[in-house]
Design an enzyme around this catalytic site. Structure first.
Site, PDB file in Angstrom:
ATOM      1  N   CYS A 134       0.819  -1.213   0.000  1.00 10.05           N
ATOM      2  CA  CYS A 134       0.000   0.000   0.000  1.00 10.05           C
ATOM      3  C   CYS A 134       0.856   1.268   0.000  1.00 10.05           C
ATOM      4  CB  CYS A 134      -0.866  -0.010   1.254  1.00 10.05           C
ATOM      5  SG  CYS A 134       0.148   0.032   2.742  1.00 10.05           S
TER       6      CYS A 134
ATOM      7  N   GLY B   8       5.034   7.694  20.549  1.00  9.68           N
ATOM      8  CA  GLY B   8       4.143   6.545  20.354  1.00  9.68           C
ATOM      9  C   GLY B   8       4.818   5.266  20.796  1.00  9.68           C
TER      10      GLY B   8
ATOM     11  N   GLU C 262      -5.970 -23.169  -4.790  1.00  5.58           N
ATOM     12  CA  GLU C 262      -6.453 -24.263  -5.628  1.00  5.58           C
ATOM     13  C   GLU C 262      -7.839 -24.706  -5.144  1.00  5.58           C
ATOM     14  OE1 GLU C 262      -3.833 -27.622  -5.882  1.00  5.58           O
ATOM     15  OE2 GLU C 262      -5.254 -28.790  -7.064  1.00  5.58           O
TER      16      GLU C 262
ATOM     17  N   GLU D  61       7.523 -25.777  -9.515  1.00  5.05           N
ATOM     18  CA  GLU D  61       7.788 -26.357  -8.205  1.00  5.05           C
ATOM     19  C   GLU D  61       9.196 -26.917  -7.992  1.00  5.05           C
ATOM     20  OE1 GLU D  61       4.186 -28.636  -8.918  1.00  5.05           O
ATOM     21  OE2 GLU D  61       3.659 -28.262  -6.836  1.00  5.05           O
TER      22      GLU D  61
HETATM   23  C1  LIG Z   1       4.946  -2.988  10.535  1.00  3.19           C
HETATM   24  C2  LIG Z   1       5.366  -2.501  11.881  1.00  3.19           C
HETATM   25  C3  LIG Z   1       6.657  -2.737  12.285  1.00  3.19           C
HETATM   26  C4  LIG Z   1       7.056  -2.317  13.546  1.00  3.19           C
HETATM   27  N1  LIG Z   1       8.337  -2.588  13.914  1.00  3.19           N
HETATM   28  C5  LIG Z   1       8.761  -2.186  15.127  1.00  3.19           C
HETATM   29  C6  LIG Z   1      10.093  -2.452  15.521  1.00  3.19           C
HETATM   30  O1  LIG Z   1      10.897  -3.012  14.762  1.00  3.19           O
HETATM   31  N2  LIG Z   1      10.465  -2.068  16.748  1.00  3.19           N
HETATM   32  C7  LIG Z   1       9.603  -1.449  17.612  1.00  3.19           C
HETATM   33  O2  LIG Z   1      10.003  -1.112  18.693  1.00  3.19           O
HETATM   34  N3  LIG Z   1       8.344  -1.161  17.246  1.00  3.19           N
HETATM   35  C8  LIG Z   1       7.896  -1.522  16.033  1.00  3.19           C
HETATM   36  N4  LIG Z   1       6.608  -1.246  15.678  1.00  3.19           N
HETATM   37  C9  LIG Z   1       5.719  -0.564  16.610  1.00  3.19           C
HETATM   38  C10 LIG Z   1       5.441   0.932  16.304  1.00  3.19           C
HETATM   39  O3  LIG Z   1       5.764   1.293  15.034  1.00  3.19           O
HETATM   40  C11 LIG Z   1       6.127   1.854  17.214  1.00  3.19           C
HETATM   41  O4  LIG Z   1       5.760   1.567  18.509  1.00  3.19           O
HETATM   42  C12 LIG Z   1       5.900   3.334  16.885  1.00  3.19           C
HETATM   43  O5  LIG Z   1       6.977   4.034  17.360  1.00  3.19           O
HETATM   44  C13 LIG Z   1       4.628   3.893  17.422  1.00  3.19           C
HETATM   45  O6  LIG Z   1       4.544   5.265  17.074  1.00  3.19           O
HETATM   46  P1  LIG Z   1       3.262   5.937  16.474  1.00  3.19           P
HETATM   47  O7  LIG Z   1       3.537   7.372  16.384  1.00  3.19           O
HETATM   48  O8  LIG Z   1       2.865   5.310  15.224  1.00  3.19           O
HETATM   49  O9  LIG Z   1       2.216   5.596  17.608  1.00  3.19           O
HETATM   50  P2  LIG Z   1       0.664   5.693  17.593  1.00  3.19           P
HETATM   51  O10 LIG Z   1       0.098   4.441  17.055  1.00  3.19           O
HETATM   52  O11 LIG Z   1       0.227   6.933  16.956  1.00  3.19           O
HETATM   53  O12 LIG Z   1       0.406   5.758  19.161  1.00  3.19           O
HETATM   54  C14 LIG Z   1       0.793   4.702  19.993  1.00  3.19           C
HETATM   55  C15 LIG Z   1       0.344   4.967  21.432  1.00  3.19           C
HETATM   56  O13 LIG Z   1       1.088   6.035  21.960  1.00  3.19           O
HETATM   57  C16 LIG Z   1       0.207   7.050  22.438  1.00  3.19           C
HETATM   58  N5  LIG Z   1       0.869   8.325  22.227  1.00  3.19           N
HETATM   59  C17 LIG Z   1       1.463   8.734  21.086  1.00  3.19           C
HETATM   60  N6  LIG Z   1       2.028   9.937  21.308  1.00  3.19           N
HETATM   61  C18 LIG Z   1       1.757  10.269  22.578  1.00  3.19           C
HETATM   62  C19 LIG Z   1       2.069  11.387  23.383  1.00  3.19           C
HETATM   63  N7  LIG Z   1       2.779  12.396  22.909  1.00  3.19           N
HETATM   64  N8  LIG Z   1       1.645  11.401  24.661  1.00  3.19           N
HETATM   65  C20 LIG Z   1       0.917  10.392  25.148  1.00  3.19           C
HETATM   66  N9  LIG Z   1       0.591   9.308  24.431  1.00  3.19           N
HETATM   67  C21 LIG Z   1       1.012   9.250  23.173  1.00  3.19           C
HETATM   68  C22 LIG Z   1      -1.044   6.855  21.627  1.00  3.19           C
HETATM   69  O14 LIG Z   1      -2.160   7.412  22.256  1.00  3.19           O
HETATM   70  C23 LIG Z   1      -1.099   5.359  21.547  1.00  3.19           C
HETATM   71  O15 LIG Z   1      -1.622   4.804  22.689  1.00  3.19           O
HETATM   72  C24 LIG Z   1       6.165  -1.643  14.407  1.00  3.19           C
HETATM   73  C25 LIG Z   1       4.868  -1.403  13.982  1.00  3.19           C
HETATM   74  C26 LIG Z   1       4.458  -1.815  12.734  1.00  3.19           C
HETATM   75  C27 LIG Z   1       3.067  -1.532  12.306  1.00  3.19           C
HETATM   76  S1  FES Z   2      -1.220  -3.380   3.091  1.00  3.48           S
HETATM   77 FE1  FES Z   2       0.539  -4.349   3.858  1.00  3.48          FE
HETATM   78  S2  FES Z   2       1.651  -2.644   4.546  1.00  3.48           S
HETATM   79 FE2  FES Z   2      -0.222  -1.783   4.032  1.00  3.48          FE
END
Ligand SMILES: Cc1cc2nc3c(=O)[nH]c(=O)nc-3n(C[C@H](O)[C@H](O)[C@H](O)COP(=O)(O)OP(=O)(O)OC[C@H]3O[C@@H](n4cnc5c(N)ncnc54)[C@H](O)[C@@H]3O)c2cc1C
Ligand code: FES
Ligand code: FES
Length: 1345
Positions: free
Chosen positions: A55, A378, A820, A1280
């Site tokens: 995506c 996060g 399949e 295969e």
């Molecule tokens: C495909 C994938 C791979 C990943 N790989 C890793 C990895 O290798 N290592 C790893 O450690 N993590 C990994 N993660 C987890 C994730 O990406 C991390 O934890 C990321 O840093 C979360 O940040 P975000 O901004 O997206 O959080 P969000 O999803 O936006 O928020 C997460 C939480 O934090 C809270 N929050 C955010 N900001 C604040 C704030 N300022 N004050 C209070 N609460 C807050 C939100 O309310 C929520 O509860 C992965 C996730 C995915 C989907």
């Molecule tokens: S659909 Fe797989 S990363 Fe978004």
């Protein structure tokens, strides 16, 4: 402040056009918006959890502070559409198209053969495009980083890298060097093959096509020709929307978007943010939504209010002072990485040791798409026990600044911060404003480590960070170590502080091990399992850190230990592909030429249509299925009341909707469409809910309440054996006289080999669209490998004749056997619902549903008893084979037969008795998967050979040679081997790979290195081609020629990336003697060719190719007199003349294979297969015996394909098959809990090989001068057979482990079952560290299925 009464208007740009959305639903992701509202379906949904990259889009924003435009890749499946306010999005449609102008990123992936099924392609295109927008001339290492978040299940990645390499600086340098070398070698282009360069071998060049690193600028026969690529012009790129640059209104204005259930706020100041938090208790702060998005989609969490603080300055800045760095909680990981890299460059080394540790860890943190949006806040606030950064923050006791309306406070990130699983001390009305970290002192050392199943984009098994302060006399002044993956939260270990005051030396090291073990107890049933491994990793990390610091301080260390320091990193890979160039006279004869997949350009531009891309029909409904959550239970009640009351819900399906006499289904008739009283596995379907949109249907299904009475499930093969839980079917082969010969053998051994489950992980999940037509007619658009199977099942369910059900399959996004039979039921649910409602019904499985419901490769247990002589010749084998079928039989009996037939692989064993039993368990039904039982039993065969070799203390190659099939040998089912090329493949691959010389080098390396060990090994494959069942060995084709001379070709096969349509067009083009451009294949459809055989068993080119040829011959015969009359006429003239003479210009073709006669019931006959494909591979690996990590250094393959129809497609199949096999044998582990729950239900937890896993050197050669009279144009089946060659990796790993064990004085034989996960590798390398950790058989997960 926002006006709370009125929803704001969302404004953003997509492909340069302004989008103004007045009624945005904040629950929608960007992906939903693009696909549903804007009909931009080039961006695909592969997983919905950020793990596959299908995506990927590019988001651009103007950074007002630095005045630069930032472009970054984003997973549209996780990005809330509201988060795009004021930003610009570019999708694959926005960069180029086949109708206007292709972008060079689209052109190169297509022409380099980097798109097979194409479902991953737009995402990969957009990752590359974003990279180019940021670095006009990227480096090879940038390429690998750019693709960390993208997966492809078909290509094996090599061709994608080859195609995109041409954009890099490194490639330009290499081209320049090639020109210079050419000048220095009298016109010969020297290459990576050194003295083996074909230019230097007498005259062989003319017969070889060469590509990849083995570059020869003027060679004909390359798989693709980079010099023909349209040059990349960065100046031609679309401009950033000027409005967004000139006008800062979107940044400065607070906005609120109000939806039916969810309200979205984007404040612009801290004060507003805190007020909103106070007014909306329970509001969720949203950073990148990479955590919340997954919770909402897959964990059924719901929040009614989101606050996005992206415009609040304090949360989005990095402030660097003399002593500290203060990072706003909303700052993205990518921004942190780039700031830290700058600091590392400009400040003294010792000051930035925390920054260095963070940058190193960030490289392995998710993929680029996630790092571009995920915030540091996060990550901290989620408090995942395996967060990669939290151990660092905790080890250094970072300061966290919290803000609330009632005041500010600063807390330490120490052992008190996390109070439980994903809980911390921050109050609900508080936010995390920033994190403050110090610069390190001169005598302070900070190191971080991470070990995961796969290096790129994977969550940690264990991670750790150490913060150490030493005095000048190397006395420990302070020590703090934090771990992830060792408890429900990140933890700082306490006892280790007892080291304070001790000297930093080997004695301290010993003390530290004990303190860590005391600090890190894990119970036998701890979630995550891997108890002994995780504890030994904790010690290994400490040891590695000890060495790191010792080296830095010049503390003497044993030079052999230095090998513990290097971690594996992504390195540029190189490759070569050899194929025989055909000297075709006619331009129209493309047989043997590497022509590009006919769909590749459509796929690369996002124009290719998959089921879920079919435009929405009027009144269309979406079906979401109610799946069983128990593995074995009586169903007491299914309560739909809440679901039916949910918004947009229209109807439902339940077992009552199916007449009683039609409720059973399944290949063996042992399944029910919808379960009513009892469930025998999780993910059985109980019914479905229909709503006007997909989101509402899915949400309503979560409201269905099912009451169960649970029973005890049988899950593993071992349990099934213990409880005698088998199907009544057995596959048996009894040849010679085993009971007489074994006792006479000088040597007898007993052993076993096991292979685990493998998920197909095609990128496109199952999808169906059923459209009721007039009367009883039903049209079903399906992602299936089997149109006839679907039409048969759907018609039976609906109680109509097959001529009223039309199944249409344009293409599918990968199948590998998983589409399949498995899809039949799902097509039926859609058809049933369409029949009931008289409305079109779409059913698209989510990735977790697909993984849970559709089964995968059968796990196998092979127990063997072998009799052999002192030379190693195996005379007799008694084998008991068990495979886990799951709760219904489906294809497992056939898999058992195919596996049984291949139980010796390429080994000639005259006396053999095999009995294969099919285990009945409470798991989802396992099914066909590329290789169909062959890889599992071939693996056992190779284990047997190695056990014999090691028992006799002989070299494996010697034992293999002694037992290897030769021309005329009989297989165990008495079939003589004709044109048996396995020995040729074996000997050639040994030569091509310099096997013996490199083995010596490996031994030398192993002597010199204590913690890195290498292994090299070779395997062969002898693969029987055919169904072994006559009825399936037939095919039909239909050719229609239109008055303008264009040809519409239909045949019985489905295009799923394997290039079948391309090959069929090549066959028709040669047979009709017209250019391929004149021929088109639109789809596979049950109303064109009836009674087709599923596109499986590698036979589709053989069967359909002959049928196509047959149709062409008929047409040629009809055209013959016309051509004779006007020999100089053109094709178009002949066709018009034929039309005028009322000659039929359509023809059907038909083909049936000669009969096979092996009878399983009586164990008699002399032919099971049509012919055999052969191959051999050598792989060298390096393992890190401290952690269990590994890297494939080099793989060489020689594959016998007869005369390849299309070397580019066939080499693509070899490489893709190899990488999938590598997943099976090494990486992919379906973690299954004792109650039958799959714990790995998406790319987050189930790891398939990624870009970073391809061999550093990958050489593929097609065997020369081989032909095959038994298939179309002397070709051979390819889909295969190559997969098993990837077992060379696990056997090479086993060799490396052997070396590690030997060094530690452990010499007894050991079994390495598949997959050889990092846990198995590490725990097999027994040494003084693992010896300190008690062995624990983790009860949390089932070890072998
Ligand atoms: C495909 C994938 C791979 C990943 N790989 C890793 C990895 O290798 N290592 C790893 O450690 N993590 C990994 N993660 C987890 C994730 O990406 C991390 O934890 C990321 O840093 C979360 O940040 P975000 O901004 O997206 O959080 P969000 O999803 O936006 O928020 C997460 C939480 O934090 C809270 N929050 C955010 N900001 C604040 C704030 N300022 N004050 C209070 N609460 C807050 C939100 O309310 C929520 O509860 C992965 C996730 C995915 C989907
Ligand atoms: S659909 Fe797989 S990363 Fe978004
Ligand atoms: S081409 Fe990449 S998943 Fe099929």
């Amino acid at each position: 402040m926002v006006n709370n009464d009125k929803s704001g208007v969302l404004v953003f740009y997509v492909n340069g056009k302004q989008i103004v959305e007045e009624n945005v639903n904040p629950e929608w992701t960007l992906l939903m918006y693009l696909r549903t509202k804007l009909s931009l379906c080039g961006t695909k949904l592969g997983c919905g959890e950020g793990g596959c990259g299908a995506c990927t889009v590019m988001v651009s924003k103007y950074d007002r502070k630095s005045q630069i435009i930032r472009h970054y890749p984003v997973n549209a499946c996780l990005a809330p559409v509201c988060s795009l306010h004021g930003l610009a999005v570019t999708t694959v449609e926005g960069i180029g198209s086949t109708k206007t102008k292709l972008h060079s990123v689209q052109e190169r992936i297509a022409k380099a053969h980097g798109s097979q099924c194409g479902f991953c392609t737009p995402g990969i295109v957009m990752s590359m495009y974003t990279l180019l927008r940021n670095h006009g001339k990227p480096k090879m290492e940038d390429l690998k980083v750019a693709f960390q978040g993208n997966l492809c299940r078909c290509t094996g990645y090599r061709p994608i890298i080859e195609g995109y390499k041409t954009f890099t600086e490194d490639w330009e340098v290499m081209q320049a060097a090639n020109v210079m070398t050419k000048e220095n070698t009298n016109g010969l282009n020297r290459c990576g093959m050194g003295d083996k360069c074909c230019k230097l071998q007498n005259g062989t060049t003319s017969t070889n096509g060469i590509n990849g690193n083995h570059e020869h600028q003027n060679d004909v026969g390359k798989l693709f020709e980079p010099s023909k690529f349209v040059p990349y012009e960065s100046s031609q790129e679309p401009i950033f929307p000027p409005e967004l640059k000139l006008n800062d209104t979107y940044d400065n204005t607070s906005v609120m978007f109000k939806g039916e259930k969810l309200t979205w706020y984007r404040p612009t100041s801290m004060e507003e943010l805190l007020q909103l938090l106070l007014q909306n208790p329970g509001a969720k702060i949203i950073g990148g939504n990479t955590e919340v998005g997954v919770e909402v989609k897959f964990k059924q969490q719901f929040y009614s209010c989101y606050i996005q603080p992206a415009m609040v300055l304090e949360l989005n800045q990095i402030v660097v002072s003399n002593e500290t760095i203060r990072i706003g909680a909303g700052v993205t990981l990518d921004e942190i990485e780039s700031t830290f890299k700058t600091l590392i460059k400009i400040r003294p080394e010792w000051e930035t040791r925390i920054c260095q540790a963070v940058v190193e860890i960030l490289h392995w943190f998710a993929g680029k798409q996630i790092r571009s949006v995920a915030s540091i806040g996060g990550n901290i606030m989620t408090g995942s026990p395996i967060s990669d950064l939290n151990p660092i923050w905790m080890a250094i006791r970072a300061r966290l600044h919290l803000r609330s309306i009632s005041g500010n406070r600063t807390v330490l990130m120490d052992e008190h911060f996390y109070t439980g699983y994903r809980k911390n001390i921050v109050n609900p009305h508080e936010i995390l404003e920033s994190i403050e970290i110090p610069f390190t002192r001169r005598n302070q050392y900070v190191y971080a480590h991470k070990q995961s199943r796969r290096r790129d984009d994977d969550i940690a098994i264990v991670n750790s960070a150490l913060n150490l302060v030493l005095s000048e006399s190397l006395q420990i002044e302070d020590i703090n170590i934090a771990f992830g993956g060792m408890a429900p939260t990140t933890i700082a270990v306490k006892k280790i502080t007892q080291l304070i005051g001790q000297k930093f030396d080997e004695k301290m090291l010993e003390n530290a091990y004990q303190l860590l073990l005391d600090d890190l107890p894990l119970s036998d049933n701890v979630p995550g399992g891997m108890v002994s491994y995780r504890r030994s990793l904790a010690l290994s990390f400490f040891f590695r850190t000890y060495l790191n610091i010792s080296k830095q301080l010049n503390v003497p260390i044993d030079p052999k230990d230095l090998s513990a320091l290097d971690k594996f990193t992504s390195k540029p890979s190189k490759s070569s592909q050899y194929f025989q160039i055909v000297e075709n006279e006619h331009v129209t004869d493309t047989i043997g030429r590497p022509i590009v997949h006919t769909n590749a350009l459509n796929q690369a531009t996002g124009e290719a249509i998959y089921i879920d891309d079919v435009p929405i029909f009027e009144k269309e409904l979406h079906l979401a299925l109610i799946f069983s959550k128990k593995s074995y239970a009586k169903i007491l009640n299914v309560d739909l009341s809440k679901a039916l009351a949910a918004p947009h819900v229209v109807d439902f399906i339940l077992p009552e909707d199916i007449p009683k006499d039609r409720q059973t289904c399944g290949m063996m008739g042992d399944e029910e469409f919808l379960r009513r009283d009892l469930v025998t596995s999780q993910y059985q379907v109980l019914g479905g809910i229909l709503a006007t949109n997909q989101l509402s249907a899915k949400q309503a299904v979560n409201l269905v309440h099912v009451t169960y009475d649970e029973l005890k499930p049988v899950v593993s093969i071992d349990q099934a054996i213990e409880e005698n839980s088998f199907y009544s079917f057995e596959a048996k082969i009894n040849t010679g006289n085993v009971s007489e010969v074994i006792p006479k053998c000088k040597n007898v051994i007993v052993g076993e080999a096991r292979t685990g489950y493998q998920e197909h992980f095609y990128l496109e999940p199952h999808a169906f669209l059923a459209v009721p037509r007039e009367g009883e007619e039903m049209e079903v658009y399906a992602s299936s490998q089997d149109q006839s199977g679907l039409s048969e099942t759907v018609s039976k369910l609906l109680g109509v004749e097959q001529n009223k059900v039309v199944i249409k399959i344009k293409r599918i996004g990968g199948g590998f056997g998983g589409k399949e039979t498995t899809g039949r039921k799902f097509a039926c649910y859609a058809a049933l619902a369409a029949r009931k409602t008289r409305r079109p019904v779409r059913l698209v499985l989510e990735r977790d549903e697909d993984m849970g419901a559709t089964g995968g490769r059968n796990p196998f247990l092979v127990k063997y008893k072998l009799g052999f002589d002192d030379n190693g010749k195996i005379h007799a084998a008694k084998i008991n084979l068990f495979l886990n079928a799951g709760h219904s039989a489906d294809m497992s009996f056939a898999v058992a037969m195919h596996g049984t037939a291949h139980i010796t692989n390429s080994t000639n064993i005259a006396n053999i008795n095999v009995i294969s039993k099919v285990c009945k368990t409470n798991l989802p039904t396992n099914t066909a998967f590329r290789g169909f039982g062959n890889p599992q039993t071939n693996f056992a065969a190779e284990c047997m050979l190695r056990e014999v070799a090691e028992y006799l203390n002989k070299d494996y190659v010697e034992i293999a040679r002694l037992n290897l099939y030769k021309e005329g040998d009989l297989t165990i089912y008495n079939q003589p081997l004709v044109d048996c090329n396995v020995r040729r493949c074996f000997e050639e691959v040994l030569v091509n790979s310099d096997f013996f010389q490199r083995k010596q080098a490996v031994d030398k390396f192993n002597k010199e290195n204590r913690w890195k060990k290498r292994g090299i090994d070779v395997v062969t494959t002898t693969y029987g081609i055919g169904f072994g069942f006559d009825a399936y060995q037939q095919a039909g084709a239909l050719i229609l020629i239109y008055k303008d001379g264009s040809v519409l070709l239909s045949h019985g096969g489905v295009e799923m990336g394997q290039g079948l349509h391309t090959k069929m067009i090549q066959v028709a083009s040669k047979a009709l003697n017209i250019p391929v451009e004149k021929i088109h294949t639109s789809e596979a459809s049950s109303d064109k060719v009836p009674n087709t055989t599923a596109t499986v068993a590698s036979m589709s080119s053989d069967l359909n190719g002959m049928a196509v040829k047959d149709a062409c011959i008929k047409l040629n015969n009809r055209l013959e007199p016309i051509k004779a009359k006007n020999p100089k006429g053109s094709w178009e003239e002949w066709i018009m003349a034929a039309y005028n003479q009322r000659i039929s210009l359509s023809a059907t073709g038909f083909h049936r294979e000669p009969p096979v006669n092996w009878d399983w019931a009586t164990n008699t006959g002399d032919k099971m297969f049509n012919y055999f494909s052969f191959g051999a591979a050598v792989t060298e690996v390096e393992i890190d015996s401290l952690t269990g990590d590994h890297q494939i250094l080099r793989t060489d393959i020689v594959m016998d394909l007869g005369n390849s129809l299309n070397p580019a497609i066939d080499i693509g199949q070899i490489e893709g098959g190899f990488m999938q096999g590598y997943g099976l044998f090494v990486i992919e582990e379906m973690v299954t809990l004792p109650d039958g729950t799959f714990a790995s239900k998406g790319p987050g937890a189930y790891k398939i090989p990624s870009f970073g896993d391809i061999p550093l050197e990958f050489n593929v050669a097609l065997l020369k001068d081989s032909s095959n009279p038994r298939a179309v144009y002397s070709s051979k089946a390819i889909g295969e057979p190559p997969l098993f060659l990837a077992s060379s990796v696990i056997f090479a790993i086993r060799e490396a482990i052997k070396a590690a064990r030997k060094e530690n004085g452990v010499n007894e034989y050991f079994r390495l079952h598949a997959p050889a996960t990092s846990e198995r590798i590490r725990m097999a390398c027994q040494d003084y560290i693992t010896n300190k950790v008690e062995p624990v058989n983790s009860t949390w997960k089932v070890n072998y299925l």
